[in-house]
Write an enzyme that holds these catalytic residues in place. Structure first.
Site, PDB file in Angstrom:
ATOM      1  N   GLY A 105      -1.735   8.889  -2.430  1.00 31.33           N
ATOM      2  CA  GLY A 105      -2.764   7.954  -2.425  1.00 31.33           C
ATOM      3  C   GLY A 105      -3.198   7.242  -3.497  1.00 31.33           C
ATOM      4  O   GLY A 105      -4.062   6.048  -3.494  1.00 31.33           O
ATOM      5  N   GLU A 158       0.662  15.019  -3.243  1.00 31.44           N
ATOM      6  CA  GLU A 158       1.973  14.493  -2.685  1.00 31.44           C
ATOM      7  C   GLU A 158       1.866  12.956  -3.221  1.00 31.44           C
ATOM      8  O   GLU A 158       1.434  12.021  -2.110  1.00 31.44           O
ATOM      9  CB  GLU A 158       1.930  14.663  -1.342  1.00 31.44           C
ATOM     10  CG  GLU A 158       1.658  16.045  -0.663  1.00 31.44           C
ATOM     11  CD  GLU A 158       1.057  16.230   0.821  1.00 31.44           C
ATOM     12  OE1 GLU A 158       0.732  15.040   1.471  1.00 31.44           O
ATOM     13  OE2 GLU A 158       1.234  17.188   1.451  1.00 31.44           O
ATOM     14  N   GLY A 209       3.404   9.371  -3.953  1.00 33.27           N
ATOM     15  CA  GLY A 209       4.703   8.507  -3.618  1.00 33.27           C
ATOM     16  C   GLY A 209       4.437   7.087  -4.723  1.00 33.27           C
ATOM     17  O   GLY A 209       5.014   7.116  -5.783  1.00 33.27           O
ATOM     18  N   ARG A 210       3.680   6.197  -4.207  1.00 33.43           N
ATOM     19  CA  ARG A 210       3.385   5.182  -4.950  1.00 33.43           C
ATOM     20  C   ARG A 210       3.099   5.189  -6.454  1.00 33.43           C
ATOM     21  O   ARG A 210       3.724   4.332  -7.035  1.00 33.43           O
ATOM     22  CB  ARG A 210       2.201   4.309  -4.117  1.00 33.43           C
ATOM     23  CG  ARG A 210       2.143   2.758  -4.618  1.00 33.43           C
ATOM     24  CD  ARG A 210       1.076   2.178  -4.066  1.00 33.43           C
ATOM     25  NE  ARG A 210       0.547   2.628  -2.541  1.00 33.43           N
ATOM     26  CZ  ARG A 210       1.265   1.653  -1.587  1.00 33.43           C
ATOM     27  NH1 ARG A 210       1.827   0.507  -1.855  1.00 33.43           N
ATOM     28  NH2 ARG A 210       0.972   2.095  -0.274  1.00 33.43           N
ATOM     29  N   ARG A 215       6.480  -5.805   2.638  1.00 35.58           N
ATOM     30  CA  ARG A 215       5.145  -5.604   2.430  1.00 35.58           C
ATOM     31  C   ARG A 215       4.268  -6.988   2.540  1.00 35.58           C
ATOM     32  O   ARG A 215       3.120  -6.716   2.902  1.00 35.58           O
ATOM     33  CB  ARG A 215       5.016  -4.907   1.162  1.00 35.58           C
ATOM     34  CG  ARG A 215       5.491  -3.456   1.042  1.00 35.58           C
ATOM     35  CD  ARG A 215       5.092  -2.789  -0.368  1.00 35.58           C
ATOM     36  NE  ARG A 215       3.695  -2.295  -0.511  1.00 35.58           N
ATOM     37  CZ  ARG A 215       2.871  -3.173  -1.000  1.00 35.58           C
ATOM     38  NH1 ARG A 215       3.088  -3.957  -1.847  1.00 35.58           N
ATOM     39  NH2 ARG A 215       1.545  -2.650  -0.971  1.00 35.58           N
ATOM     40  N   TYR A 257       1.420  -6.456   5.277  1.00 35.10           N
ATOM     41  CA  TYR A 257       0.312  -6.081   4.711  1.00 35.10           C
ATOM     42  C   TYR A 257      -0.376  -7.063   3.934  1.00 35.10           C
ATOM     43  O   TYR A 257      -1.423  -6.916   3.384  1.00 35.10           O
ATOM     44  CB  TYR A 257       0.183  -4.743   3.540  1.00 35.10           C
ATOM     45  CG  TYR A 257       0.943  -3.681   3.980  1.00 35.10           C
ATOM     46  CD1 TYR A 257       0.509  -2.691   5.139  1.00 35.10           C
ATOM     47  CD2 TYR A 257       1.964  -3.121   3.299  1.00 35.10           C
ATOM     48  CE1 TYR A 257       1.379  -1.818   5.462  1.00 35.10           C
ATOM     49  CE2 TYR A 257       2.590  -1.647   3.410  1.00 35.10           C
ATOM     50  CZ  TYR A 257       2.127  -1.015   4.554  1.00 35.10           C
ATOM     51  OH  TYR A 257       2.686   0.145   4.724  1.00 35.10           O
ATOM     52  N   CYS A 283      14.525 -16.153   9.842  1.00 36.87           N
ATOM     53  CA  CYS A 283      13.891 -17.171  10.909  1.00 36.87           C
ATOM     54  C   CYS A 283      12.701 -16.728  11.444  1.00 36.87           C
ATOM     55  O   CYS A 283      12.456 -16.372  12.542  1.00 36.87           O
ATOM     56  CB  CYS A 283      15.080 -17.367  11.950  1.00 36.87           C
ATOM     57  SG  CYS A 283      16.526 -18.240  11.363  1.00 36.87           S
ATOM     58  N   GLU A 284      11.657 -16.556  10.287  1.00 39.25           N
ATOM     59  CA  GLU A 284      10.358 -16.193  11.012  1.00 39.25           C
ATOM     60  C   GLU A 284       9.362 -16.909   9.921  1.00 39.25           C
ATOM     61  O   GLU A 284       9.560 -16.799   8.725  1.00 39.25           O
ATOM     62  CB  GLU A 284      10.015 -14.509  10.625  1.00 39.25           C
ATOM     63  CG  GLU A 284      11.091 -13.708  11.356  1.00 39.25           C
ATOM     64  CD  GLU A 284      10.160 -13.359  13.130  1.00 39.25           C
ATOM     65  OE1 GLU A 284       9.334 -13.957  13.101  1.00 39.25           O
ATOM     66  OE2 GLU A 284      11.119 -12.908  13.707  1.00 39.25           O
ATOM     67  N   TYR A 343       7.709   1.791  -1.101  1.00 42.77           N
ATOM     68  CA  TYR A 343       7.505   1.194   0.384  1.00 42.77           C
ATOM     69  C   TYR A 343       8.238  -0.305   0.313  1.00 42.77           C
ATOM     70  O   TYR A 343       7.788  -1.271   0.758  1.00 42.77           O
ATOM     71  CB  TYR A 343       6.157   0.927   0.457  1.00 42.77           C
ATOM     72  CG  TYR A 343       5.621   2.574   0.485  1.00 42.77           C
ATOM     73  CD1 TYR A 343       5.715   3.441   1.401  1.00 42.77           C
ATOM     74  CD2 TYR A 343       4.629   2.738  -0.586  1.00 42.77           C
ATOM     75  CE1 TYR A 343       5.350   4.621   1.342  1.00 42.77           C
ATOM     76  CE2 TYR A 343       4.190   4.055  -0.592  1.00 42.77           C
ATOM     77  CZ  TYR A 343       4.342   5.007   0.457  1.00 42.77           C
ATOM     78  OH  TYR A 343       3.805   6.288   0.273  1.00 42.77           O
TER      79      TYR A 343
HETATM   80  C1  LIG Z   1       2.610   8.626   2.620  1.00 43.77           C
HETATM   81  C2  LIG Z   1       2.157   9.821   2.301  1.00 43.77           C
HETATM   82  C3  LIG Z   1       1.934  10.247   1.027  1.00 43.77           C
HETATM   83  C4  LIG Z   1       2.356   9.540  -0.186  1.00 43.77           C
HETATM   84  O1  LIG Z   1       1.138   8.440  -0.196  1.00 43.77           O
HETATM   85  P1  LIG Z   1       1.274   7.291  -1.586  1.00 43.77           P
HETATM   86  O2  LIG Z   1       0.055   6.400  -1.481  1.00 43.77           O
HETATM   87  O3  LIG Z   1       2.515   6.973  -1.770  1.00 43.77           O
HETATM   88  O4  LIG Z   1       0.866   8.290  -2.912  1.00 43.77           O
HETATM   89  C5  LIG Z   1       1.580  11.532   0.844  1.00 43.77           C
HETATM   90  N1  LIG Z   1       1.418  12.306   1.913  1.00 43.77           N
HETATM   91  C6  LIG Z   1       1.274  12.035   3.259  1.00 43.77           C
HETATM   92  C7  LIG Z   1       1.055  12.972   4.057  1.00 43.77           C
HETATM   93  C8  LIG Z   1       1.779  10.712   3.620  1.00 43.77           C
HETATM   94  O5  LIG Z   1       1.903  10.423   4.607  1.00 43.77           O
END
Ligand SMILES: *Cc1c(COP(=O)(O)O)cnc(C)c1O
Length: 421
Positions: free
Chosen positions: A239, A277, A279-280, A316, A320, A346-347, A374
């Site tokens: 997150g 965990e 990602g971003r 995105r 969003y 076409c949107e 994403y």
């Molecule tokens: C999407 C997700 C992440 C990664 O979130 P980021 O904002 O990209 O860091 C980690 N754990 C779970 C369970 C998720 O659904």
């Protein structure tokens, strides 16, 4: 994005001119920086050094095999949400023993495959899922490692679509029901209850919500342990946000250090292994979408730059209302004009950037920044558009890591009707 800078009026990805990438691979093309991915993961890994910590990469942000392989070689664990993602980790040479399996809807086949592969832990989101994993583990003669994902009811202060830790979200087990869920899990013969897990949202730009989650998990851990259930890890999810438009999130190091400090101040906190965990924060600012201007169109109220990338490539903005920086690949001296950058789909929702001041002519290339997370993973074939190519740059070298799809490949799985009559 430090890896993407102008040199003599030309925008480069690391040391490769983006114009050369467009000439070689065409457009639209996703371009990723190896150095940026490794630097971002490395900041987490360095901050975690000396702690019993597994930094996982959340595959759903960008699941290209080359990205996974880079991170696997660097020692990352992986957070997956489907068996397809587990297969990607394995195909890229990653270790299933470093995989945590998240998600609210794990199918029986998912659970069976993950158990067979030997994943590190299932992050379980409901009592029904506990029952299902227990039954399958029993059939397979295994004990399944599980942690319970709780919903700490923390407001991460982020977009409603990407906030996940509030009571009204579908994710996790409500904090006040969590102890009962742990007792139920501990009563099931084929489960090995290992930890507590949470994930409070995405694009979070403050440390405070993470620390609030740490406090909630420690408070719950105290009650779970008091009920005679021993835990071995806490997983704080992902997150951490990135800079899209001048946001100033805490540094990766600052966040981890703050979490470790908070844990160390609690009698139980030092005992547990810790997982994250992200990602971003690992890939978001390590990618861009390279696109070419097809037309410049003037209407009485607006100027449009119509490009060859669209909402099917980068969803995105439409999904969003997300803001991505846009930079021309060649700097021009002409007076800039304010454009909406839109695609051919076409949107009316097919826009990539609005009201950007750009000095461009038809045929120019644009770099749509912060498109490492994403982005490609959410792409579709809407309007029968082949998915973009993906390229990884490493210094002055460029490696094609996913070929551009062909139109034929899009209908290869479809079948004609039987002959009439
Ligand atoms: C999407 C997700 C992440 C990664 O979130 P980021 O904002 O990209 O860091 C980690 N754990 C779970 C369970 C998720 O659904």
């Amino acid at each position: 994005m430090q890896w993407c800078q102008y040199r003599d009026g030309q925008l480069l990805a690391e040391d490769v001119p983006l114009a050369e990438l467009a000439a070689e691979f065409g457009t639209p093309t996703y371009v990723y920086s190896k150095a940026a991915i490794l630097a971002a993961y490395g900041e987490f890994a360095d901050a975690a050094r000396g702690h019993d910590t597994l930094v996982c990469y959340a595959l759903k942000a960008n699941a290209n095999l080359a990205v996974i392989e880079l991170l696997a070689r660097a020692g990352a664990g992986f957070d997956i949400v489907s068996i397809g993602e587990l297969m990607r980790v394995q195909a890229a040479g990653g270790d299933p023993a470093k995989v945590v399996f998240s998600g609210v809807g794990k199918s029986k086949a998912d659970i069976r495959a993950a158990l067979a592969a030997g994943v590190r832990c299932f992050n379980v989101e409901s009592e029904a899922e506990l029952r299902r994993i227990d039954a399958i583990a029993g059939e397979m003669g295994r004990r399944a490692p599980v942690s319970l994902r709780v919903n700490p009811d923390v407001d991460a202060g982020t977009h409603p679509y990407i906030s996940t830790g509030l009571r009204e979200n579908k994710f996790g087990i409500a904090h006040e029901r969590a102890l009962a869920a742990f007792q139920f899990a501990a009563s099931l013969e084929h489960l090995d209850v290992q930890g507590i897990d949470c994930h409070i949202g995405s694009q979070i730009t403050e440390i405070a919500p993470f620390l609030a989650a740490v406090d909630k998990l420690l408070e719950l851990a105290t009650r779970v342990e008091a009920a005679g259930i021993a835990l071995s890890h806490l997983d704080f999810g992902g997150g951490l946000g990135i800079d899209y438009q001048g946001e100033v999130p805490p540094s990766r190091r600052a966040l981890l250090e703050a979490v470790f400090e908070r844990l160390a101040a609690h009698p139980l906190g030092r005992r547990y292994a810790v997982m994250f965990e992200f990602g971003r924060a690992i890939v978001g600012n390590a990618g861009l979408l390279l696109t070419r201007i097809e037309y410049l169109k003037s209407t009485p109220v607006k100027q449009f730059a119509i490009v060859d990338a669209a909402m099917n490539d980068l969803l995105r903005p439409a999904l969003y209302d997300a803001w991505h920086a846009v930079r021309p690949v060649v700097r021009r001296a002409e007076e800039p004009v304010v454009y909406d950058v839109v695609g051919p789909v076409c949107e009316s929702g097919d826009w990539l950037a609005r009201e950007r001041s750009l000095s461009v002519v038809v045929g120019d290339l644009l770099a749509i920044e912060s498109a490492g997370a994403y982005a490609m993973v959410m792409s579709s074939n809407y309007n029968a558009r082949p998915r973009a190519a993906e390229v990884l740059v490493d210094g002055d070298r460029a490696l094609l890591v996913r070929e551009r799809e062909t139109p034929e490949s899009l209908y290869a799985l479809e079948r004609r009707l039987p002959p009439p009559g």
